[in-house]
Design a protein around this motif. Structure first.
Motif, mmCIF file in Angstrom:
data_model
loop_
_atom_site.group_PDB
_atom_site.id
_atom_site.type_symbol
_atom_site.label_atom_id
_atom_site.label_comp_id
_atom_site.label_asym_id
_atom_site.label_seq_id
_atom_site.Cartn_x
_atom_site.Cartn_y
_atom_site.Cartn_z
ATOM 1 N N ASP A 230 -1.144 -50.485 23.657
ATOM 2 C CA ASP A 230 -1.978 -51.497 24.299
ATOM 3 C C ASP A 230 -1.203 -52.673 24.860
ATOM 4 O OD1 ASP A 230 -1.522 -51.842 21.462
ATOM 5 O OD2 ASP A 230 -2.838 -53.580 21.508
ATOM 6 N N GLY A 231 0.125 -52.704 24.700
ATOM 7 C CA GLY A 231 0.854 -53.870 25.185
ATOM 8 C C GLY A 231 0.484 -55.082 24.376
ATOM 9 N N ALA A 232 -0.234 -56.038 25.006
ATOM 10 C CA ALA A 232 -0.683 -57.250 24.311
ATOM 11 C C ALA A 232 0.483 -57.990 23.677
ATOM 12 C CB ALA A 232 -1.760 -56.905 23.281
ATOM 13 N N SER A 233 1.612 -58.047 24.392
ATOM 14 C CA SER A 233 2.799 -58.734 23.889
ATOM 15 C C SER A 233 2.535 -60.237 23.807
ATOM 16 C CB SER A 233 3.983 -58.462 24.825
ATOM 17 O OG SER A 233 4.159 -57.065 25.026
ATOM 18 N N PHE A 234 3.366 -60.941 23.026
ATOM 19 C CA PHE A 234 3.108 -62.363 22.825
ATOM 20 C C PHE A 234 4.366 -63.085 22.353
ATOM 21 C CE2 PHE A 234 1.978 -60.106 18.928
ATOM 22 C CZ PHE A 234 2.724 -60.784 17.968
ATOM 23 N N VAL A 235 4.280 -64.410 22.357
ATOM 24 C CA VAL A 235 5.301 -65.288 21.786
ATOM 25 C C VAL A 235 4.602 -66.226 20.816
ATOM 26 C CG1 VAL A 235 7.028 -67.068 22.245
ATOM 27 C CG2 VAL A 235 6.690 -65.200 23.892
ATOM 28 N N VAL A 236 5.161 -66.372 19.617
ATOM 29 C CA VAL A 236 4.626 -67.342 18.660
ATOM 30 C C VAL A 236 5.724 -68.298 18.227
ATOM 31 C CG1 VAL A 236 2.818 -65.828 17.766
ATOM 32 C CG2 VAL A 236 5.055 -65.834 16.678
ATOM 33 N N THR A 237 5.305 -69.529 17.883
ATOM 34 C CA THR A 237 6.235 -70.523 17.359
ATOM 35 C C THR A 237 5.760 -70.914 15.955
ATOM 36 O OG1 THR A 237 4.977 -72.308 18.382
ATOM 37 C CG2 THR A 237 6.801 -71.367 19.646
ATOM 38 N N GLY A 238 6.247 -72.011 15.475
ATOM 39 C CA GLY A 238 6.016 -72.399 14.091
ATOM 40 C C GLY A 238 4.564 -72.508 13.705
ATOM 41 N N ALA A 239 3.706 -72.897 14.616
ATOM 42 C CA ALA A 239 2.293 -73.038 14.289
ATOM 43 C C ALA A 239 1.600 -71.689 14.120
ATOM 44 C CB ALA A 239 1.583 -73.846 15.384
ATOM 45 N N GLY A 240 2.249 -70.608 14.539
ATOM 46 C CA GLY A 240 1.667 -69.279 14.405
ATOM 47 C C GLY A 240 0.696 -68.910 15.493
ATOM 48 N N ARG A 241 0.430 -69.824 16.433
ATOM 49 C CA ARG A 241 -0.504 -69.527 17.524
ATOM 50 C C ARG A 241 0.280 -69.080 18.750
ATOM 51 N NH1 ARG A 241 -3.117 -71.706 21.919
ATOM 52 N NH2 ARG A 241 -1.747 -73.530 21.973
ATOM 53 N N PRO A 242 -0.138 -67.994 19.391
ATOM 54 C CA PRO A 242 0.619 -67.515 20.553
ATOM 55 C C PRO A 242 0.660 -68.549 21.676
ATOM 56 C CG PRO A 242 -0.879 -65.825 19.782
ATOM 57 C CD PRO A 242 -1.229 -67.079 19.048
ATOM 58 N N LEU A 243 1.867 -68.777 22.194
ATOM 59 C CA LEU A 243 2.016 -69.596 23.388
ATOM 60 C C LEU A 243 1.839 -68.753 24.644
ATOM 61 C CD1 LEU A 243 5.096 -71.831 22.543
ATOM 62 C CD2 LEU A 243 2.693 -72.442 22.439
ATOM 63 N N LEU A 244 2.127 -67.476 24.516
ATOM 64 C CA LEU A 244 2.036 -66.564 25.653
ATOM 65 C C LEU A 244 1.432 -65.267 25.154
ATOM 66 C CD1 LEU A 244 2.831 -65.636 28.577
ATOM 67 C CD2 LEU A 244 4.982 -64.872 27.594
ATOM 68 N N ARG A 245 0.509 -64.716 25.904
ATOM 69 C CA ARG A 245 -0.085 -63.424 25.553
ATOM 70 C C ARG A 245 -0.178 -62.600 26.822
ATOM 71 N NH1 ARG A 245 -3.257 -62.890 21.104
ATOM 72 N NH2 ARG A 245 -4.051 -65.037 21.265
ATOM 73 N N LEU A 246 0.478 -61.450 26.831
ATOM 74 C CA LEU A 246 0.430 -60.583 28.000
ATOM 75 C C LEU A 246 -0.833 -59.728 27.982
ATOM 76 C CD1 LEU A 246 3.379 -61.574 28.154
ATOM 77 C CD2 LEU A 246 4.011 -59.320 28.982
ATOM 78 N N ALA A 247 -1.068 -59.049 29.075
ATOM 79 C CA ALA A 247 -2.309 -58.303 29.269
ATOM 80 C C ALA A 247 -2.466 -57.189 28.249
ATOM 81 C CB ALA A 247 -2.347 -57.715 30.678
ATOM 82 N N CYS A 248 -3.716 -56.898 27.916
ATOM 83 C CA CYS A 248 -4.055 -55.756 27.067
ATOM 84 C C CYS A 248 -4.312 -54.539 27.950
ATOM 85 C CB CYS A 248 -5.281 -56.074 26.220
ATOM 86 S SG CYS A 248 -5.920 -54.679 25.262
ATOM 87 N N ALA A 249 -3.646 -53.449 27.647
ATOM 88 C CA ALA A 249 -3.899 -52.151 28.280
ATOM 89 C C ALA A 249 -3.514 -52.093 29.754
ATOM 90 C CB ALA A 249 -5.359 -51.736 28.100
ATOM 91 N N SER A 250 -2.538 -52.895 30.178
ATOM 92 C CA SER A 250 -2.007 -52.756 31.538
ATOM 93 C C SER A 250 -0.581 -53.303 31.567
ATOM 94 C CB SER A 250 -2.875 -53.486 32.556
ATOM 95 O OG SER A 250 -2.839 -54.880 32.350
ATOM 96 N N GLU A 251 0.193 -52.820 32.536
ATOM 97 C CA GLU A 251 1.556 -53.326 32.691
ATOM 98 C C GLU A 251 1.522 -54.814 33.031
ATOM 99 O OE1 GLU A 251 4.865 -50.259 33.904
ATOM 100 O OE2 GLU A 251 3.370 -50.370 35.498
ATOM 101 N N ASP A 252 2.578 -55.507 32.648
ATOM 102 C CA ASP A 252 2.602 -56.947 32.858
ATOM 103 C C ASP A 252 4.059 -57.417 32.814
ATOM 104 O OD1 ASP A 252 1.742 -59.518 33.241
ATOM 105 O OD2 ASP A 252 0.512 -59.627 31.450
#
Length: 570
Positions: A230-252
């Motif tokens: 499903d992709g859905a890649s992401f970046v998290v920092t110390g707060a644990g909340r994603p700063l970046l979230r890529l698309a679900c189920a499609s190239e990105d």
């Protein structure tokens, strides 16, 4: 340092083609000012390559593709590529699941996967040796040196509640603490599972807390056989909340700027990415099923799809998924009424086809039923009755569907659900015919829930994005509310043979996905006779499931490569 997250959809075994996909992503990343491009686990092969890894010629071809990638990357842009690294002098399995760095016209291996999963659909120890040391990559970017911790997929899954997977003391995250890294990068090929996105994010947030650095999680996307990523890649920092979230189920392709000592700034993506809340769980499920059908057809060379339209909820949902995946103009529904088919079911199937814009054809099976009865009577001493007659109807329909699929070169989609496959409420060489079981990992109650959501207002934007009619009912109340029935005899209902699905499905889920014993369920208050009956049906139907079409996996435990039960057993 500016990172480009290339969420790619590879074709398994297409080393040259996947190399071109990676190179195209690198070109876009270069144009976006990236310093480092991340690609998924085994991105040069596609995951899972399975026994293709055993072919020496493909290992040699990998070397040539890496050389061509290096020749095309002569500047400072760094590219991380998932590869199979030969283990010098080692017998089979003679490979590492590894990552190569491509930069300035050269390439080298920089990371080896340490935790090799062998549960569920995974069998990595068949092919790979485990890495034995943490991987820290040193790069220059933005006028300063960076120390990047590298991990591959399972290396992140090391929290206490998962220790039963890894009873030994290997903890790749803990081993990176002394390295004083600036970022943790995890390159993954993690198949979709309902609720799995939240687990991944929790694991990344925990790693962030342990290491004190941001975590970049990059996942493969796309359908490969029964697995859907499903992709859905992401970046998290110390707060644990994603700063970046890529698309679900499609190239990105997403960009993210890391600034010491922590990453703070989010850059725009080339696709629909944001740090917003992920899609509704029903939407995620629908998009993953659509992606699974689309990629299975495209990667196997099918241009069209065919299914039997009964007027029931299962075939209706498969028709919706197929229309979204391939376009309604490339999907055909075949109505095959018997003398027991109700006028309402025929009308419901036709109305659904009109809403979706599907072409339909009608092939009545009564004459064929009569011919089979006449042919069998001398052997049986009487016309076939009971289950024999009911199964003949299903097998006649299955034969007609396969014949039309053969003649038109289409992919036949099986419409059976997980509840039916579990208890054997399906017919070999009949309704089990097909090249792909689209909803074979959805319990009947899940199908009702998904169809209710599809017909609700909340699904409108998703339906529009998938090319489906955005307004009004799609499945239709008449289909959603009718009692489930295969219409194999007058007034027949599923409930004549099975418990109510609201009772049956929780028992099946406990037996299949949680691997609970019948004794456990009885101790918790379940009816002993019912549990014994359901467990017996589940066991006896194993021979049918072994001959079923590939099932798109969306649960923790699906029938297929992650379900390896013996047929003959006590």
């Amino acid at each position: 340092m500016r990172l480009a997250l290339a969420q790619l959809n590879p074709l398994v075994g297409d080393l040259e083609g996947n190399g071109q996909r990676i190179l195209a992503a690198a070109e876009r990343a270069r144009a976006g000012g990236a310093d480092l491009v991340l690609t998924p686990e085994l991105s040069l092969w596609g995951y899972p390559p399975r026994d293709l890894l055993l072919r020496p010629a493909l290992i040699q071809r990998q070397e040539r593709v890496l050389a061509s990638l290096a020749a095309a990357c002569q500047d400072d842009l760094a590219l991380l590529v998932g590869v199979a690294e030969p283990a010098t002098g080692r017998r089979q399995p003679g490979l590492y699941n590894a990552v190569a760095l491509v930069q300035r016209g050269r390439w080298r291996h920089v990371c080896r996967k340490r935790l090799l999963p062998t549960y569920d659909v995974f069998d990595e120890r068949r092919y790979f040796l485990p890495g034995d040391a943490p991987a820290v990559l040193e790069l220059e970017a933005g006028g300063r040196p960076w120390r990047l911790g590298l991990t591959i997929c399972e290396d992140l899954w090391v929290e206490e509640n998962l220790r039963n997977r890894w009873p030994d003391a290997v903890d790749p995250i803990a081993d990176l603490v002394p390295g004083r890294i600036d970022l943790l990068l995890n390159l993954s090929a993690s198949p979709f599972g309902r609720g799995k996105g939240e687990v991944r994010q929790s694991l990344a947030a925990r790693a962030t807390a342990r290491l004190g650095v941001p975590v970049v999680y990059l996942n493969q996307v796309g359908g490969n056989d029964e697995l859907v990523f499903d992709g859905a890649s992401f970046v998290v920092t110390g707060a644990g909340r994603p700063l970046l979230r890529l698309a679900c189920a499609s190239e990105d392709l997403g960009f993210w700027d890391a600034t010491p000592p922590a990453a703070t700034r989010l850059a725009a993506s080339t696709a629909t990415t944001s740090a917003a809340t992920p899609p509704d769980p029903w939407e995620q499920l629908l998009r993953v099923l659509v992606l699974g059908v689309r990629d299975y057809a495209a990667k196997c060379g099918f241009q069209r799809a065919l299914l039997g339209l009964s007027g029931g909820i299962d075939s209706a949902l498969v028709a919706v998924i197929a229309a979204a995946a391939l376009g309604s103009e490339r999907v055909e529904g075949l109505r095959m009424p018997s003398p027991f088919s109700s006028a309402g079911s025929l009308d419901d199937a036709e109305a659904l086809a009109r809403r979706l814009g599907l072409r339909t054809a009608t092939l009545p099976i009564a004459p064929l039923m009569q011919a089979f009865a006449a042919g069998l009577t001398p052997e049986l001493g009487a016309p076939p009755r009971g289950v024999t007659e009911e199964n003949l109807q299903s097998r006649i329909r299955g034969t007609l569907l396969m014949a039309v699929a053969n003649a038109k070169g289409g992919l036949l989609l099986s419409t059976g659900n997980k509840s039916e496959l579990a208890v054997g409420y399906c017919t070999l060489y009949g309704d089990m015919n097909g090249g792909l079981a689209v909803i074979g990992d959805l319990y009947k109650t899940t199908i009702f829930g998904l169809c209710d959501w599809l017909d609700g207002a909340a699904s409108g934007p998703c339906r529009a994005a998938l090319g489906l009619p955005p307004d009004g009912e799609l499945i239709g109340a008449a289909i959603r509310t009718k009692p489930p029935s295969a219409e194999l005899r007058p007034d027949q209902r599923d409930s004549d043979s099975l418990p109510d699905y609201g009772v049956l499905d929780p028992l099946l889920k406990a037996l299949i996905e949680a691997l609970r014993t019948p004794e456990d369920l009885v101790a918790e208050g379940a009816d002993p006779a019912l549990v014994a009956r359901v467990a017996g049906l589940l066991r006896r139907a194993e021979f049918k499931r072994r001959q079923a079409a590939p099932v798109l996996k969306v649960s923790d435990r699906a029938f297929g490569s992650g379900w390896r039960m013996p047929i003959a057993s006590a």
